[in-house]
Design a protein around this motif. Structure first.
Motif, PDB file in Angstrom:
ATOM      1  N   ILE A 159      28.148  29.441 159.609  1.00  0.00           N
ATOM      2  CA  ILE A 159      28.311  30.650 159.261  1.00  0.00           C
ATOM      3  C   ILE A 159      26.921  31.165 159.791  1.00  0.00           C
ATOM      4  O   ILE A 159      26.065  31.341 159.533  1.00  0.00           O
ATOM      5  CB  ILE A 159      29.208  30.690 157.809  1.00  0.00           C
ATOM      6  CG1 ILE A 159      28.273  30.131 157.031  1.00  0.00           C
ATOM      7  CG2 ILE A 159      29.909  30.466 158.088  1.00  0.00           C
ATOM      8  CD1 ILE A 159      28.822  30.649 155.284  1.00  0.00           C
ATOM      9  N   ILE A 181      31.440  39.108 155.909  1.00  0.00           N
ATOM     10  CA  ILE A 181      31.628  38.923 157.160  1.00  0.00           C
ATOM     11  C   ILE A 181      31.190  40.464 158.543  1.00  0.00           C
ATOM     12  O   ILE A 181      30.973  41.108 157.992  1.00  0.00           O
ATOM     13  CB  ILE A 181      32.891  38.606 157.499  1.00  0.00           C
ATOM     14  CG1 ILE A 181      33.591  38.276 157.210  1.00  0.00           C
ATOM     15  CG2 ILE A 181      32.952  38.749 159.702  1.00  0.00           C
ATOM     16  CD1 ILE A 181      34.681  37.720 157.259  1.00  0.00           C
ATOM     17  N   GLY A 185      34.468  41.532 161.947  1.00  0.00           N
ATOM     18  CA  GLY A 185      34.533  39.954 162.390  1.00  0.00           C
ATOM     19  C   GLY A 185      35.346  39.806 163.446  1.00  0.00           C
ATOM     20  O   GLY A 185      35.723  38.403 163.563  1.00  0.00           O
ATOM     21  N   TRP A 189      32.738  33.827 168.696  1.00  0.00           N
ATOM     22  CA  TRP A 189      30.969  32.736 168.553  1.00  0.00           C
ATOM     23  C   TRP A 189      31.961  31.148 168.774  1.00  0.00           C
ATOM     24  O   TRP A 189      33.419  31.259 168.903  1.00  0.00           O
ATOM     25  CB  TRP A 189      30.803  32.624 167.388  1.00  0.00           C
ATOM     26  CG  TRP A 189      29.828  32.901 166.783  1.00  0.00           C
ATOM     27  CD1 TRP A 189      29.400  30.809 167.160  1.00  0.00           C
ATOM     28  CD2 TRP A 189      28.344  32.769 168.134  1.00  0.00           C
ATOM     29  NE1 TRP A 189      28.109  31.009 167.261  1.00  0.00           N
ATOM     30  CE2 TRP A 189      27.394  31.936 167.488  1.00  0.00           C
ATOM     31  CE3 TRP A 189      28.237  34.070 168.582  1.00  0.00           C
ATOM     32  CZ2 TRP A 189      26.633  32.341 168.214  1.00  0.00           C
ATOM     33  CZ3 TRP A 189      27.060  34.634 168.697  1.00  0.00           C
ATOM     34  CH2 TRP A 189      25.603  33.915 169.178  1.00  0.00           C
ATOM     35  N   TRP A 225      34.952  35.689 164.361  1.00  0.00           N
ATOM     36  CA  TRP A 225      33.864  35.375 162.705  1.00  0.00           C
ATOM     37  C   TRP A 225      34.575  35.556 161.773  1.00  0.00           C
ATOM     38  O   TRP A 225      34.991  34.400 160.882  1.00  0.00           O
ATOM     39  CB  TRP A 225      32.820  36.052 162.501  1.00  0.00           C
ATOM     40  CG  TRP A 225      31.734  35.819 162.812  1.00  0.00           C
ATOM     41  CD1 TRP A 225      31.057  36.840 164.096  1.00  0.00           C
ATOM     42  CD2 TRP A 225      30.762  34.788 163.187  1.00  0.00           C
ATOM     43  NE1 TRP A 225      30.315  35.974 164.841  1.00  0.00           N
ATOM     44  CE2 TRP A 225      29.668  34.489 164.943  1.00  0.00           C
ATOM     45  CE3 TRP A 225      30.812  33.592 162.391  1.00  0.00           C
ATOM     46  CZ2 TRP A 225      29.035  33.393 164.070  1.00  0.00           C
ATOM     47  CZ3 TRP A 225      29.766  32.670 162.032  1.00  0.00           C
ATOM     48  CH2 TRP A 225      28.456  32.699 162.641  1.00  0.00           C
ATOM     49  N   TYR A 229      35.437  32.352 158.759  1.00  0.00           N
ATOM     50  CA  TYR A 229      35.711  32.349 157.665  1.00  0.00           C
ATOM     51  C   TYR A 229      36.916  32.315 156.873  1.00  0.00           C
ATOM     52  O   TYR A 229      36.664  31.632 155.885  1.00  0.00           O
ATOM     53  CB  TYR A 229      35.109  33.611 157.282  1.00  0.00           C
ATOM     54  CG  TYR A 229      33.647  33.708 157.117  1.00  0.00           C
ATOM     55  CD1 TYR A 229      32.527  33.845 155.803  1.00  0.00           C
ATOM     56  CD2 TYR A 229      32.508  34.516 158.419  1.00  0.00           C
ATOM     57  CE1 TYR A 229      31.109  33.431 156.282  1.00  0.00           C
ATOM     58  CE2 TYR A 229      31.201  34.463 158.604  1.00  0.00           C
ATOM     59  CZ  TYR A 229      30.752  34.607 157.473  1.00  0.00           C
ATOM     60  OH  TYR A 229      29.243  34.774 157.530  1.00  0.00           O
ATOM     61  N   LYS A 265      24.173  36.559 166.616  1.00  0.00           N
ATOM     62  CA  LYS A 265      25.484  36.841 166.372  1.00  0.00           C
ATOM     63  C   LYS A 265      25.700  37.813 165.700  1.00  0.00           C
ATOM     64  O   LYS A 265      27.342  37.607 165.852  1.00  0.00           O
ATOM     65  CB  LYS A 265      25.856  35.458 164.999  1.00  0.00           C
ATOM     66  CG  LYS A 265      25.207  34.254 164.668  1.00  0.00           C
ATOM     67  CD  LYS A 265      25.204  33.577 163.563  1.00  0.00           C
ATOM     68  CE  LYS A 265      24.426  32.411 163.952  1.00  0.00           C
ATOM     69  NZ  LYS A 265      23.326  32.441 164.117  1.00  0.00           N
TER      70      LYS A 265
END
Length: 327
Positions: A159, A181, A185, A189, A225, A229, A265
């Motif tokens: 992460i 985040i 988000g 990725w 993302w 998570y 990222k």
């Protein structure tokens, strides 16, 4: 085939060592003998790569392939070129997908995507390493192959904040604390299990056609993302208390996150793995993040001393959250 791994028992490289041994490849590790993970079948040459001329046992060998997992600077590369020229038929440099153009002009990444990342010294140094190796290939016939992993995991949590070698964000989720985040988000990725990465890497060992080429090796699974998570939280058996905060704000408040966010990222990336599949037809990433992260968490539960909760990271996360609430 006789192969030297400089390093070889880390988060990414352990799987490659194990797969190579399964395939009957004679694997040697060069390390200082302090590794926690002992791998059955790997022969160990004890020594410090930074004092390479003092490693007497290493001087006795010639290699089909040398893989350096722990070269980070141009000085590391100069050392290796000088020592291994004429002693190996192939030299594989483990670079990084963070070398690709930042920010991207086009979100689909191929090996021909420009290399440019001046926001992160780690990535910029890897680029310089690649440039020196390609010059050595072109001018001295040094037999280099370049491999660029992206966010690859086995014993770490992949992460953006409070993960990788830390258990910090996982611990916050378990304790019901807020986590961050970056952005909204929804940027995309790819996370790759090291067992999948190993299929590509081991397939390149001794592959003459791969000399002079660069490859990235990643999963084809594309996740937001938010989903990464959520899968982590679900695997922990909890619901994450998420606060979305812009990457610019995060890095302005805590500049130490600049490398992993603004330089890596914070924007969507999609990796085109056509090239590695062409050179290594058996390569296929089969481990979903939903399955892979459960394996990682199981390993961490079995090795609780590796659950490093970093008080400095916790303080930085709380500082960002407090600054954001004060807006």
């Amino acid at each position: 085939m006789k192969v030297l791994f400089i390093g070889g028992s880390g988060n990414i490289s352990t799987s490659s060592t194990q797969l190579a041994i399964e395939k009957g490849i004679e694997i040697y590790h060069l390390n200082r003998g302090n590794t926690i993970r002992k791998i059955s079948g790997a022969r160990v040459l004890v020594g410090d790569i930074n004092k390479i001329n003092e490693v007497t046992d290493l001087k006795k060998h010639n290699w089909d392939t040398v893989v350096n997992w722990i070269a980070f600077t141009p000085d590391d590369i100069e050392r290796d070129i000088a020592f291994f020229k004429g002693k190996t038929k192939q030299y594989i440099f483990i670079s990084s997908a963070s070398c690709y153009q930042t920010p991207l002009s086009y979100p689909v990444i191929t090996e021909s995507t420009p290399l440019s990342n001046n926001l992160w010294d780690y990535a910029n140094n890897k680029i310089k390493c690649e440039e020196r190796l390609m010059k050595a290939y072109q001018e001295e016939n040094f037999p280099v192959t370049i491999v660029r992993p992206s966010l690859t995991y086995d014993t770490v949590i992949p992460i953006a904040i409070g993960g990788f070698k830390e258990y910090t964000t996982a611990d916050r989720i378990l304790k019901g604390k807020s986590i961050i985040i970056h952005g909204d988000g929804t940027s995309l990725w790819t996370v790759t299990h090291s067992d999948d990465f190993a299929k590509g890497l081991v397939g390149l060992l001794g592959l003459t056609q791969a000399i002079g080429h660069a490859f990235h090796i990643t999963s084809d699974e594309i996740l937001s993302w938010n989903m990464i998570y959520k899968i982590l939280a679900d695997s922990l058996g909890c619901e994450a208390k998420v606060v979305h905060i812009a990457s610019d704000f995060i890095c302005k408040t805590e500049p130490s996150f600049t490398g992993t966010l603004l330089a890596d990222k914070s924007e969507s990336v999609i990796f085109d793995n056509t090239k590695i599949k062409t050179f290594v037809p058996e390569f296929k990433a089969a481990i979903s993040f939903s399955n892979g992260i459960k394996r990682t968490l199981k390993w961490l539960n079995q090795n609780p001393d590796m659950k490093f909760i970093n008080p400095e990271t916790n303080a930085k996360i709380d500082n960002i959250l407090n600054a954001y609430k004060a807006l």
